[in-house]
Design a protein around this motif. Sequence first.
Motif, PDB file in Angstrom:
ATOM      1  N   ALA A   1       0.833  -1.206   0.000  1.00 23.31           N
ATOM      2  CA  ALA A   1       0.000   0.000   0.000  1.00 23.31           C
ATOM      3  C   ALA A   1       0.868   1.257   0.000  1.00 23.31           C
ATOM      4  O   ALA A   1       0.555   2.241  -0.685  1.00 23.31           O
ATOM      5  CB  ALA A   1      -0.932  -0.010   1.212  1.00 23.31           C
ATOM      6  N   MET A   2       1.975   1.230   0.756  1.00 19.64           N
ATOM      7  CA  MET A   2       2.871   2.389   0.801  1.00 19.64           C
ATOM      8  C   MET A   2       3.504   2.640  -0.566  1.00 19.64           C
ATOM      9  O   MET A   2       3.554   3.780  -1.060  1.00 19.64           O
ATOM     10  CB  MET A   2       3.951   2.156   1.861  1.00 19.64           C
ATOM     11  N   LEU A   3       3.996   1.576  -1.196  1.00 19.90           N
ATOM     12  CA  LEU A   3       4.609   1.720  -2.521  1.00 19.90           C
ATOM     13  C   LEU A   3       3.591   2.162  -3.559  1.00 19.90           C
ATOM     14  O   LEU A   3       3.901   2.970  -4.448  1.00 19.90           O
ATOM     15  CB  LEU A   3       5.259   0.402  -2.934  1.00 19.90           C
ATOM     16  N   THR A   4       2.372   1.636  -3.452  1.00 23.33           N
ATOM     17  CA  THR A   4       1.313   2.049  -4.376  1.00 23.33           C
ATOM     18  C   THR A   4       1.012   3.538  -4.217  1.00 23.33           C
ATOM     19  O   THR A   4       0.849   4.264  -5.215  1.00 23.33           O
ATOM     20  CB  THR A   4       0.037   1.231  -4.123  1.00 23.33           C
ATOM     21  N   SER A   5       0.946   4.008  -2.981  1.00 21.98           N
ATOM     22  CA  SER A   5       0.709   5.429  -2.723  1.00 21.98           C
ATOM     23  C   SER A   5       1.832   6.283  -3.306  1.00 21.98           C
ATOM     24  O   SER A   5       1.585   7.330  -3.920  1.00 21.98           O
ATOM     25  CB  SER A   5       0.592   5.665  -1.212  1.00 21.98           C
ATOM     26  N   PHE A   6       3.067   5.824  -3.148  1.00 27.61           N
ATOM     27  CA  PHE A   6       4.234   6.563  -3.638  1.00 27.61           C
ATOM     28  C   PHE A   6       4.224   6.689  -5.166  1.00 27.61           C
ATOM     29  O   PHE A   6       4.330   7.788  -5.717  1.00 27.61           O
ATOM     30  CB  PHE A   6       5.504   5.851  -3.162  1.00 27.61           C
ATOM     31  N   PHE A   7       4.071   5.571  -5.851  1.00 27.14           N
ATOM     32  CA  PHE A   7       4.120   5.596  -7.313  1.00 27.14           C
ATOM     33  C   PHE A   7       2.867   6.241  -7.912  1.00 27.14           C
ATOM     34  O   PHE A   7       2.937   6.860  -8.983  1.00 27.14           O
ATOM     35  CB  PHE A   7       4.314   4.185  -7.856  1.00 27.14           C
ATOM     36  N   THR A   8       1.725   6.106  -7.230  1.00 27.27           N
ATOM     37  CA  THR A   8       0.517   6.770  -7.710  1.00 27.27           C
ATOM     38  C   THR A   8       0.691   8.285  -7.687  1.00 27.27           C
ATOM     39  O   THR A   8       0.275   8.990  -8.619  1.00 27.27           O
ATOM     40  CB  THR A   8      -0.692   6.373  -6.844  1.00 27.27           C
ATOM     41  N   ASN A   9       1.305   8.792  -6.625  1.00 24.13           N
ATOM     42  CA  ASN A   9       1.574  10.227  -6.518  1.00 24.13           C
ATOM     43  C   ASN A   9       2.395  10.705  -7.710  1.00 24.13           C
ATOM     44  O   ASN A   9       2.058  11.693  -8.377  1.00 24.13           O
ATOM     45  CB  ASN A   9       2.315  10.515  -5.211  1.00 24.13           C
ATOM     46  N   ILE A  10       3.467   9.979  -8.031  1.00 23.65           N
ATOM     47  CA  ILE A  10       4.355  10.387  -9.122  1.00 23.65           C
ATOM     48  C   ILE A  10       3.643  10.291 -10.475  1.00 23.65           C
ATOM     49  O   ILE A  10       3.676  11.229 -11.285  1.00 23.65           O
ATOM     50  CB  ILE A  10       5.623   9.506  -9.123  1.00 23.65           C
ATOM     51  N   ILE A  11       2.982   9.160 -10.731  1.00 22.10           N
ATOM     52  CA  ILE A  11       2.353   8.932 -12.044  1.00 22.10           C
ATOM     53  C   ILE A  11       1.237   9.935 -12.300  1.00 22.10           C
ATOM     54  O   ILE A  11       1.165  10.556 -13.371  1.00 22.10           O
ATOM     55  CB  ILE A  11       1.827   7.482 -12.129  1.00 22.10           C
ATOM     56  N   VAL A  12       0.352  10.112 -11.328  1.00 19.79           N
ATOM     57  CA  VAL A  12      -0.775  11.027 -11.513  1.00 19.79           C
ATOM     58  C   VAL A  12      -0.273  12.473 -11.626  1.00 19.79           C
ATOM     59  O   VAL A  12      -0.811  13.267 -12.413  1.00 19.79           O
ATOM     60  CB  VAL A  12      -1.791  10.876 -10.365  1.00 19.79           C
ATOM     61  N   SER A  13       0.762  12.840 -10.856  1.00 22.11           N
ATOM     62  CA  SER A  13       1.310  14.194 -10.938  1.00 22.11           C
ATOM     63  C   SER A  13       1.823  14.502 -12.333  1.00 22.11           C
ATOM     64  O   SER A  13       1.503  15.547 -12.927  1.00 22.11           O
ATOM     65  CB  SER A  13       2.439  14.369  -9.908  1.00 22.11           C
ATOM     66  N   TYR A  14       2.635  13.602 -12.885  1.00 24.26           N
ATOM     67  CA  TYR A  14       3.203  13.846 -14.217  1.00 24.26           C
ATOM     68  C   TYR A  14       2.143  13.731 -15.305  1.00 24.26           C
ATOM     69  O   TYR A  14       2.210  14.426 -16.338  1.00 24.26           O
ATOM     70  CB  TYR A  14       4.353  12.881 -14.472  1.00 24.26           C
ATOM     71  N   LEU A  15       1.150  12.860 -15.086  1.00 24.07           N
ATOM     72  CA  LEU A  15       0.061  12.757 -16.053  1.00 24.07           C
ATOM     73  C   LEU A  15      -0.747  14.056 -16.096  1.00 24.07           C
ATOM     74  O   LEU A  15      -1.066  14.574 -17.177  1.00 24.07           O
ATOM     75  CB  LEU A  15      -0.843  11.578 -15.702  1.00 24.07           C
ATOM     76  N   ALA A  16      -1.069  14.589 -14.921  1.00 26.07           N
ATOM     77  CA  ALA A  16      -1.814  15.848 -14.863  1.00 26.07           C
ATOM     78  C   ALA A  16      -1.010  16.980 -15.490  1.00 26.07           C
ATOM     79  O   ALA A  16      -1.553  17.805 -16.238  1.00 26.07           O
ATOM     80  CB  ALA A  16      -2.152  16.173 -13.406  1.00 26.07           C
TER      81      ALA A  16
ATOM     82  N   ASP B   1      -8.135  22.989 -14.151  1.00 26.47           N
ATOM     83  CA  ASP B   1      -7.132  22.907 -13.076  1.00 26.47           C
ATOM     84  C   ASP B   1      -7.697  23.588 -11.828  1.00 26.47           C
ATOM     85  O   ASP B   1      -7.241  24.638 -11.399  1.00 26.47           O
ATOM     86  CB  ASP B   1      -5.828  23.574 -13.522  1.00 26.47           C
ATOM     87  N   PHE B   2      -8.718  22.955 -11.260  1.00 27.36           N
ATOM     88  CA  PHE B   2      -9.452  23.569 -10.153  1.00 27.36           C
ATOM     89  C   PHE B   2      -8.637  23.643  -8.865  1.00 27.36           C
ATOM     90  O   PHE B   2      -8.977  24.394  -7.942  1.00 27.36           O
ATOM     91  CB  PHE B   2     -10.761  22.807  -9.896  1.00 27.36           C
ATOM     92  N   LEU B   3      -7.529  22.897  -8.773  1.00 31.14           N
ATOM     93  CA  LEU B   3      -6.666  22.973  -7.589  1.00 31.14           C
ATOM     94  C   LEU B   3      -5.498  23.936  -7.787  1.00 31.14           C
ATOM     95  O   LEU B   3      -4.670  24.091  -6.891  1.00 31.14           O
ATOM     96  CB  LEU B   3      -6.123  21.579  -7.249  1.00 31.14           C
ATOM     97  N   ASP B   4      -5.439  24.577  -8.947  1.00 34.55           N
ATOM     98  CA  ASP B   4      -4.330  25.497  -9.255  1.00 34.55           C
ATOM     99  C   ASP B   4      -2.977  24.828  -9.045  1.00 34.55           C
ATOM    100  O   ASP B   4      -2.026  25.443  -8.566  1.00 34.55           O
ATOM    101  CB  ASP B   4      -4.408  26.761  -8.384  1.00 34.55           C
ATOM    102  N   ALA B   5      -2.879  23.551  -9.390  1.00 34.25           N
ATOM    103  CA  ALA B   5      -1.660  22.800  -9.124  1.00 34.25           C
ATOM    104  C   ALA B   5      -0.706  22.768 -10.305  1.00 34.25           C
ATOM    105  O   ALA B   5       0.480  22.512 -10.128  1.00 34.25           O
ATOM    106  CB  ALA B   5      -2.012  21.360  -8.725  1.00 34.25           C
ATOM    107  N   VAL B   6      -1.185  23.028 -11.524  1.00 33.07           N
ATOM    108  CA  VAL B   6      -0.338  22.939 -12.709  1.00 33.07           C
ATOM    109  C   VAL B   6      -0.338  24.244 -13.492  1.00 33.07           C
ATOM    110  O   VAL B   6       0.706  24.817 -13.773  1.00 33.07           O
ATOM    111  CB  VAL B   6      -0.778  21.780 -13.624  1.00 33.07           C
ATOM    112  N   VAL B   7      -1.526  24.732 -13.861  1.00 34.38           N
ATOM    113  CA  VAL B   7      -1.619  25.889 -14.740  1.00 34.38           C
ATOM    114  C   VAL B   7      -1.199  27.162 -14.030  1.00 34.38           C
ATOM    115  O   VAL B   7      -0.363  27.924 -14.529  1.00 34.38           O
ATOM    116  CB  VAL B   7      -3.060  26.024 -15.277  1.00 34.38           C
ATOM    117  N   ALA B   8      -1.786  27.402 -12.890  1.00 31.94           N
ATOM    118  CA  ALA B   8      -1.517  28.658 -12.183  1.00 31.94           C
ATOM    119  C   ALA B   8      -0.219  28.551 -11.401  1.00 31.94           C
ATOM    120  O   ALA B   8      -0.127  27.795 -10.451  1.00 31.94           O
ATOM    121  CB  ALA B   8      -2.678  28.985 -11.245  1.00 31.94           C
ATOM    122  N   ARG B   9       0.794  29.318 -11.815  1.00 32.73           N
ATOM    123  CA  ARG B   9       2.061  29.292 -11.095  1.00 32.73           C
ATOM    124  C   ARG B   9       1.974  30.084  -9.808  1.00 32.73           C
ATOM    125  O   ARG B   9       2.682  29.814  -8.850  1.00 32.73           O
ATOM    126  CB  ARG B   9       3.179  29.862 -11.965  1.00 32.73           C
ATOM    127  N   TYR B  10       1.149  31.112  -9.823  1.00 35.06           N
ATOM    128  CA  TYR B  10       1.006  31.919  -8.620  1.00 35.06           C
ATOM    129  C   TYR B  10      -0.399  31.726  -8.080  1.00 35.06           C
ATOM    130  O   TYR B  10      -1.369  31.991  -8.761  1.00 35.06           O
ATOM    131  CB  TYR B  10       1.245  33.403  -8.924  1.00 35.06           C
TER     132      TYR B  10
END
Length: 578
Positions: free
Chosen positions: A483-498, A512-521
Amino acid sequence: MAFHVEGLVAIVVFYLAILAVGIWAAWKTKNTGSEGGRSEAIIVGGRDIGLLVGGFTMTATWVGGGYINGTAEAVYVPGYGLAWAQAPIGYSLSLILGGLFFAKPMRSKGYVTMLDPFQQIYGKRMGGLLFIPALMGEMFWAAAIFSALGATISVIIDINVNISVIISALIATMYTLVGGLYSVAYTDVVQLFCIFLGLWISVPFAMSHPAVTDIGLTAVHPVHQAPWLGSVNSLDIYTWLDNFLLLTLGGIPWQAYFQRVLSSSSATYAQVLSFLAAFGCFVMALPAVLIGAIGASTAWNETAYGFPDPMSRKEADMILPIVLQYLCPVYISFFGLGAVSAAVMSSADSSILSASSMFARNIYQLSFRQNASDREIVWVMRITVFLFGAAATAMALLASSVYGLWYLSSDLVYIIIFPQLLCVLFIKGTNTYGAIAGYLFGLVLRITGGEPYLYLQPLIYYPGCYLDENNIYTQRFPFKTLAMLTSFFTNIIVSYLAKYLFESGTLPPKLDFLDAVVARYSREHMDKATLVKSDNIVLNELAPVNPRHSLSLSSTFTNKEAFNYVDSSPELSNTEDN
């Protein structure tokens, strides 16, 4: 069992001494923190904790009632033995790994709590989500400690368990309330000294009791029960590894640990403190191991305890106070009990302070009241110290499976917070979308794996799953680490996919409703000017402050802040696009 006045006097003397030291520490440092703020002084002690006090307080954070009693129990229980007493090695390795890889980046960037980097990179919403398992771990740990303490005291001096729990919690809460980390740190010095002296004084007396067989003989030969060295059979090897990794890696992402790291006077000191505490944890486990071995080597029918033995009476978890009570002279057992009970608070007070620190700073201040005065934050911390202390006490008195709840919450710290901490410190480019996905995947996989302590049946039956004596399916497969490894790799894969979907234009910026990628500020991403106040942090050690929002189309689809999370340089700070 008769009421023992001498035992009560010993407990009172130890408790009064601890309370006096805590109040003295608060008075001695009451004017500290005028530059960085009193609230920061309470949380990280003005960042001037030295090697001696720092080494003691970091060691005492782990070496409490659960650590000592649990180690003795693991060695004593037939079929388990020393081979399954993983805490001394696991926590020592945890502190070494923390010192090697985590202490320096956390301290050099001047964070105040463990949740600061999450809120800086992933935003306040994600910081709030990660606060939940962190809070659960600290609170259930404190409740389990208070519960164990009450039972320990009741074994020897036969007073009401509830009274002993309430008094212990009140004292720990009181000096934490008035002095914060200073009081906790200075009382830790006294508590660690007490437990070291109290247990080592007790060991020779217990070992020389006529009913105790030579522990060297019982280590490898069955005399009164199976050898106390124990063994790990082939069917349980994966369970052993899963639990060991949980202790080693899951022992890192705790606010109680990082509070000591962040209170040290430099990043190098933070690393040295971790190494000193690793050595201290290992050394402090030795008397507990010997007491467990003594319990396994005793013919209990030849003592005042009588027949059957503690294992048959389901009192194996109380083997340490039972050995003190029945194998040591009265004055030695009372001294040992006083030392252990006082030392128990060294972990409980740390958990209460850690929980209140994270709430006051990361939830109240950074999420809701960014303009709150320092005095206001101090009062929020004091109120939450009292509330969290009362909540831990109530759980210790009312919950029937406090250890089960703490066991589950510590799993969540390992499965959710540890991979998130790895990503936020060492993996460039992870963002809020990946963090949330990893959080949810880890949580689902852990809960669906079941929990025998809480009589929670699994929904996923991994290879090797079997039915135990309580008709609960127990996993042999290392599903927690999975479960820990799944959480770790899911974070990386979904982040780069988004990031790819938004930057390539596949998804429109408005999604980008969380302002995590598009909005730099974004107000959601807090810069270092908010997170760092202390004057003793060199500016070139800080991560770059978010640049102004550029009007160019290409930069609109680029989250440079996530990729530029490295030590800034003067050249970078002068290259903003206007």
